[in-house]
Enzyme design. Structure first.
Site, PDB file in Angstrom:
ATOM      1  N   ASP A  10      54.149  51.614  49.278  1.00 21.74           N
ATOM      2  CA  ASP A  10      54.963  51.318  50.457  1.00 21.74           C
ATOM      3  C   ASP A  10      55.756  50.051  50.146  1.00 21.74           C
ATOM      4  O   ASP A  10      55.445  49.327  49.193  1.00 21.74           O
ATOM      5  CB  ASP A  10      54.057  51.106  51.682  1.00 21.74           C
ATOM      6  CG  ASP A  10      54.844  50.753  52.947  1.00 21.74           C
ATOM      7  OD1 ASP A  10      55.898  51.370  53.173  1.00 21.74           O
ATOM      8  OD2 ASP A  10      54.420  49.861  53.693  1.00 21.74           O
ATOM      9  N   SER A  11      56.737  49.764  51.005  1.00 24.14           N
ATOM     10  CA  SER A  11      57.483  48.507  50.849  1.00 24.14           C
ATOM     11  C   SER A  11      56.578  47.302  51.086  1.00 24.14           C
ATOM     12  O   SER A  11      56.929  46.193  50.714  1.00 24.14           O
ATOM     13  CB  SER A  11      58.618  48.466  51.869  1.00 24.14           C
ATOM     14  OG  SER A  11      58.075  48.453  53.184  1.00 24.14           O
ATOM     15  N   TYR A  42      62.399  47.593  53.355  1.00 21.12           N
ATOM     16  CA  TYR A  42      63.301  48.587  52.770  1.00 21.12           C
ATOM     17  C   TYR A  42      64.312  49.090  53.826  1.00 21.12           C
ATOM     18  O   TYR A  42      65.326  49.672  53.471  1.00 21.12           O
ATOM     19  CB  TYR A  42      62.523  49.824  52.300  1.00 21.12           C
ATOM     20  CG  TYR A  42      61.767  49.698  50.999  1.00 21.12           C
ATOM     21  CD1 TYR A  42      61.829  48.569  50.194  1.00 21.12           C
ATOM     22  CD2 TYR A  42      60.976  50.765  50.560  1.00 21.12           C
ATOM     23  CE1 TYR A  42      61.113  48.504  48.996  1.00 21.12           C
ATOM     24  CE2 TYR A  42      60.269  50.708  49.370  1.00 21.12           C
ATOM     25  CZ  TYR A  42      60.341  49.575  48.584  1.00 21.12           C
ATOM     26  OH  TYR A  42      59.637  49.524  47.408  1.00 21.12           O
ATOM     27  N   GLY A  43      63.950  48.904  55.103  1.00 17.58           N
ATOM     28  CA  GLY A  43      64.675  49.555  56.202  1.00 17.58           C
ATOM     29  C   GLY A  43      66.176  49.331  56.217  1.00 17.58           C
ATOM     30  O   GLY A  43      66.931  50.175  56.672  1.00 17.58           O
ATOM     31  N   CYS A  73      55.664  55.662  52.876  1.00 11.80           N
ATOM     32  CA  CYS A  73      56.761  54.901  53.468  1.00 11.80           C
ATOM     33  C   CYS A  73      57.821  55.924  53.871  1.00 11.80           C
ATOM     34  O   CYS A  73      58.307  56.677  53.012  1.00 11.80           O
ATOM     35  CB  CYS A  73      57.316  53.944  52.414  1.00 11.80           C
ATOM     36  SG  CYS A  73      58.798  53.067  52.919  1.00 11.80           S
ATOM     37  N   ASN A  74      58.148  55.968  55.151  1.00 14.74           N
ATOM     38  CA  ASN A  74      59.150  56.942  55.608  1.00 14.74           C
ATOM     39  C   ASN A  74      60.509  56.649  54.992  1.00 14.74           C
ATOM     40  O   ASN A  74      61.252  57.562  54.620  1.00 14.74           O
ATOM     41  CB  ASN A  74      59.282  56.901  57.131  1.00 14.74           C
ATOM     42  CG  ASN A  74      58.009  57.321  57.819  1.00 14.74           C
ATOM     43  OD1 ASN A  74      57.004  56.611  57.764  1.00 14.74           O
ATOM     44  ND2 ASN A  74      58.025  58.475  58.451  1.00 14.74           N
ATOM     45  N   THR A  75      60.853  55.364  54.888  1.00 19.34           N
ATOM     46  CA  THR A  75      62.171  54.975  54.384  1.00 19.34           C
ATOM     47  C   THR A  75      62.317  55.382  52.920  1.00 19.34           C
ATOM     48  O   THR A  75      63.341  55.941  52.512  1.00 19.34           O
ATOM     49  CB  THR A  75      62.349  53.442  54.528  1.00 19.34           C
ATOM     50  OG1 THR A  75      61.878  53.041  55.815  1.00 19.34           O
ATOM     51  CG2 THR A  75      63.794  53.042  54.373  1.00 19.34           C
ATOM     52  N   GLU A 151      53.615  42.337  58.426  1.00 24.48           N
ATOM     53  CA  GLU A 151      53.503  41.593  57.166  1.00 24.48           C
ATOM     54  C   GLU A 151      52.905  40.204  57.408  1.00 24.48           C
ATOM     55  O   GLU A 151      52.208  39.673  56.562  1.00 24.48           O
ATOM     56  CB  GLU A 151      54.878  41.476  56.485  1.00 24.48           C
ATOM     57  CG  GLU A 151      55.427  42.801  55.957  1.00 24.48           C
ATOM     58  CD  GLU A 151      54.581  43.415  54.846  1.00 24.48           C
ATOM     59  OE1 GLU A 151      54.237  42.711  53.896  1.00 24.48           O
ATOM     60  OE2 GLU A 151      54.244  44.617  54.952  1.00 24.48           O
ATOM     61  N   CYS A 183      57.430  54.994  60.983  1.00 28.06           N
ATOM     62  CA  CYS A 183      57.322  53.956  59.952  1.00 28.06           C
ATOM     63  C   CYS A 183      55.848  53.629  59.817  1.00 28.06           C
ATOM     64  O   CYS A 183      55.148  53.452  60.829  1.00 28.06           O
ATOM     65  CB  CYS A 183      58.103  52.710  60.357  1.00 28.06           C
ATOM     66  SG  CYS A 183      57.775  51.264  59.311  1.00 28.06           S
ATOM     67  N   THR A 184      55.372  53.559  58.575  1.00 29.24           N
ATOM     68  CA  THR A 184      53.928  53.432  58.364  1.00 29.24           C
ATOM     69  C   THR A 184      53.376  52.054  58.739  1.00 29.24           C
ATOM     70  O   THR A 184      52.165  51.883  58.836  1.00 29.24           O
ATOM     71  CB  THR A 184      53.584  53.743  56.894  1.00 29.24           C
ATOM     72  OG1 THR A 184      54.369  52.903  56.036  1.00 29.24           O
ATOM     73  CG2 THR A 184      53.866  55.204  56.571  1.00 29.24           C
ATOM     74  N   HIS A 185      54.255  51.086  58.946  1.00 24.56           N
ATOM     75  CA  HIS A 185      53.778  49.786  59.433  1.00 24.56           C
ATOM     76  C   HIS A 185      53.359  49.862  60.914  1.00 24.56           C
ATOM     77  O   HIS A 185      52.495  49.118  61.364  1.00 24.56           O
ATOM     78  CB  HIS A 185      54.882  48.722  59.324  1.00 24.56           C
ATOM     79  CG  HIS A 185      55.048  48.130  57.958  1.00 24.56           C
ATOM     80  ND1 HIS A 185      55.620  48.814  56.916  1.00 24.56           N
ATOM     81  CD2 HIS A 185      54.715  46.897  57.470  1.00 24.56           C
ATOM     82  CE1 HIS A 185      55.648  48.026  55.840  1.00 24.56           C
ATOM     83  NE2 HIS A 185      55.096  46.862  56.149  1.00 24.56           N
TER      84      HIS A 185
HETATM   85  N1  DGL Z   1      56.669  51.155  55.990  1.00 20.83           N
HETATM   86  C1  DGL Z   1      57.961  51.598  55.730  1.00 20.83           C
HETATM   87  C2  DGL Z   1      58.377  52.870  56.400  1.00 20.83           C
HETATM   88  O1  DGL Z   1      57.566  53.689  56.630  1.00 20.83           O
HETATM   89  C3  DGL Z   1      59.052  50.646  55.443  1.00 20.83           C
HETATM   90  C4  DGL Z   1      59.380  49.574  56.394  1.00 20.83           C
HETATM   91  C5  DGL Z   1      60.418  48.681  55.786  1.00 20.83           C
HETATM   92  O2  DGL Z   1      60.175  48.196  54.689  1.00 20.83           O
HETATM   93  O3  DGL Z   1      61.484  48.500  56.393  1.00 20.83           O
HETATM   94  O4  DGL Z   1      59.499  53.116  56.677  1.00 20.83           O
END
Ligand code: DGL
Length: 268
Positions: A10-11, A42-43, A73-75, A151, A183-185
């Site tokens: 993931d990011s 990453y978004g 990570c979805n992104t 984070e 988003c996995t966060h």
């Molecule tokens: N956890 C990530 C996701 O699922 C990325 C969030 C990010 O880095 O912007 O999209």
């Protein structure tokens, strides 16, 4: 039986919400997790940038013995999974925007989607949205500042509630009763999301469905290292995953979230 090593990335620390669900189904396997927290988020990054990071991380995970890789990570799934699949011989499992279960579960006819700006612009999400829009209304919003909260390990409290409220309010005002977390966060903010939304709103974390999909792919590939259905073997279930934790930046945030979900684990 030999355990399979599952690579996950993931990011940042968000992918640990996916690892948590995978480990419930596959406690006997080995894991290597890569947090790209020096390059997070990453978004708001370009597709080319995310693809370059995804290649570097995949090479690192393969060097550490990963036999199958979960893009938690979805992104990154949206930006890079097709490229990864056409570049490497291993199987990649990606995140799915949970538009379908949300659409099937709404009573108000309005669903919400919270994700990063990158995911909301990506074709994977737009295709899923196109399938269900019409029958229901879909309200979406980027979770502005959510990744930062996670984070920093600031998962609850007045400031976290304030940040969450800014992105959640438009979805609630539109009448959304089911909200997909794209988003996995974001699952790490569930207590705060539920508090701000109040009763009557349900959140969907796609991680359990992704974990089930991983089990079925591993079964097809002959990669399940224990019971053929991936079922935990009673009496031999470790409390925390056998996991190597890697990060491009400070390991502190990664260990903080890891210890939060596995307080009993010894990790350095
Ligand atoms: N956890 C990530 C996701 O699922 C990325 C969030 C990010 O880095 O912007 O999209």
């Amino acid at each position: 039986m030999k355990a399979t090593k599952i690579g996950i990335f993931d990011s940042g620390e968000g992918g640990l919400s996916v690892l948590r669900e995978i480990f419930k189904l596959l406690p006997q396997e080995k894991y290597v997790y890569y947090s790209d927290n020096a390059f997070c988020p990453y978004g708001d990054k370009s597709i080319a940038y995310i693809q370059e990071r995804a290649r570097f991380i995949t090479d690192t995970l393969l060097d550490h013995g990963a036999e199958i890789i979960v893009v938690a990570c979805n992104t990154a799934t949206s930006a890079a999974i097709s490229m990864l699949r056409s570049t490497y011989p291993v199987k990649f499992i990606g995140m799915e925007p949970a538009v379908k279960p949300a659409a099937l579960g709404t009573k108000t006819g309005v669903i919400g989607v919270l994700a990063t700006a990158g995911t909301l612009k990506g074709s994977k999400y737009l295709i899923a949205k196109g399938k269900y829009e019409g029958g229901i209304r879909i309200e979406e919003h980027a979770g502005d500042g959510f990744v930062d909260l996670v984070e920093r390990g600031e998962l609850t409290g007045p400031h976290a509630e304030e940040v969450v409220k800014r992105s959640l309010a438009p979805l609630l005002d539109a009448g959304a009763d089911v909200i997909a977390l794209g988003c996995t966060h974001y699952p790490f903010l569930l207590d705060t999301l539920r508090k701000v939304a109040g009763p009557g709103v349900r959140f969907i974390d796609p991680a359990p469905a992704v974990a089930r999909h991983l089990v079925s792919v591993m079964e097809e590939e002959g990669l399940l290292g224990h019971d053929s259905k991936g079922a935990p073997i009673q009496g031999q279930i470790p409390e925390a995953p056998d996991i190597e934790l890697l990060s491009s930046g400070d390991k502190g945030p990664l260990l903080r979230i890891f210890r939060l979900i596995y307080p009993q684990a010894e990790q350095s």
